[in-house]
Design a protein around this motif. Structure first.
Motif, PDB file in Angstrom:
ATOM      1  N   ARG A   1       0.836  -1.198   0.000  1.00  0.00           N
ATOM      2  CA  ARG A   1       0.000   0.000   0.000  1.00  0.00           C
ATOM      3  C   ARG A   1       0.877   1.255   0.000  1.00  0.00           C
ATOM      4  O   ARG A   1       0.635   2.199  -0.750  1.00  0.00           O
ATOM      5  CB  ARG A   1      -0.941  -0.021   1.209  1.00  0.00           C
ATOM      6  CG  ARG A   1      -2.058   0.968   1.133  1.00  0.00           C
ATOM      7  CD  ARG A   1      -3.146   0.770   2.183  1.00  0.00           C
ATOM      8  NE  ARG A   1      -2.639   0.453   3.514  1.00  0.00           N
ATOM      9  CZ  ARG A   1      -2.907  -0.692   4.159  1.00  0.00           C
ATOM     10  NH1 ARG A   1      -3.653  -1.624   3.601  1.00  0.00           N
ATOM     11  NH2 ARG A   1      -2.435  -0.905   5.367  1.00  0.00           N
ATOM     12  N   TYR A   2       1.939   1.250   0.823  1.00  0.00           N
ATOM     13  CA  TYR A   2       2.863   2.394   0.833  1.00  0.00           C
ATOM     14  C   TYR A   2       3.564   2.546  -0.512  1.00  0.00           C
ATOM     15  O   TYR A   2       3.770   3.657  -1.006  1.00  0.00           O
ATOM     16  CB  TYR A   2       3.895   2.250   1.945  1.00  0.00           C
ATOM     17  CG  TYR A   2       3.357   2.500   3.327  1.00  0.00           C
ATOM     18  CD1 TYR A   2       2.812   3.723   3.675  1.00  0.00           C
ATOM     19  CD2 TYR A   2       3.387   1.491   4.276  1.00  0.00           C
ATOM     20  CE1 TYR A   2       2.305   3.962   4.943  1.00  0.00           C
ATOM     21  CE2 TYR A   2       2.881   1.712   5.559  1.00  0.00           C
ATOM     22  CZ  TYR A   2       2.346   2.944   5.880  1.00  0.00           C
ATOM     23  OH  TYR A   2       1.848   3.166   7.122  1.00  0.00           O
TER      24      TYR A   2
ATOM     25  N   SER B   1       2.400   1.720  -3.455  1.00  0.00           N
ATOM     26  CA  SER B   1       1.471   2.192  -4.474  1.00  0.00           C
ATOM     27  C   SER B   1       1.136   3.674  -4.303  1.00  0.00           C
ATOM     28  O   SER B   1       0.712   4.330  -5.240  1.00  0.00           O
ATOM     29  CB  SER B   1       0.189   1.359  -4.482  1.00  0.00           C
ATOM     30  OG  SER B   1      -0.552   1.589  -3.301  1.00  0.00           O
ATOM     31  N   ASP B   2       1.334   4.198  -3.101  1.00  0.00           N
ATOM     32  CA  ASP B   2       1.090   5.618  -2.830  1.00  0.00           C
ATOM     33  C   ASP B   2       2.226   6.507  -3.341  1.00  0.00           C
ATOM     34  O   ASP B   2       2.070   7.704  -3.410  1.00  0.00           O
ATOM     35  CB  ASP B   2       0.896   5.877  -1.327  1.00  0.00           C
ATOM     36  CG  ASP B   2      -0.413   5.291  -0.812  1.00  0.00           C
ATOM     37  OD1 ASP B   2      -1.302   4.998  -1.639  1.00  0.00           O
ATOM     38  OD2 ASP B   2      -0.526   5.134   0.413  1.00  0.00           O
TER      39      ASP B   2
END
Length: 99
Positions: A94-95, A97-98
């Motif tokens: 998730r990090y 992809s941010d």
């Protein structure tokens, strides 16, 4: 609790350890605990006693056929948390992809 471990024969004819490692991984998979095997480690998730019993059994399987066995173990002990085998990776993804 997550435990990443690697167990393999030491000394002598230990150049091709795939069959021995497969025997240890079979023990993990038959345990029914959540697990994942990568090129370097097998990670198992569960309670302390059940995870350590699996690590011991996987080590003992190798000791049946080899006089010397090496064990490397790393543990993430976090009472009250389950599902971390995948959740930790999902958080990192998730990090990423941010970015």
């Amino acid at each position: 609790m997550l435990v990443a471990f690697s167990v393999s024969p030491l000394g002598g004819e230990s150049e091709n350890v795939g069959e021995a490692v497969a025997a240890a991984v079979r023990v993990v998979r038959e345990s029914g605990l959540p697990n994942e095997t990568t090129a370097m480690f097998t990670t198992v998730e569960g309670e302390w006693d059940e995870v350590m019993a699996v690590v011991k059994k996987a080590t003992d399987v190798l000791l049946e056929n080899f006089p010397r066995v090496g064990l490397v173990l790393k543990a993430d002990i976090r009472p009250g948390h389950t599902g971390q085998l995948t959740a930790k990776v999902e958080r990192v993804e998730r990090y990423l992809s941010d970015s």
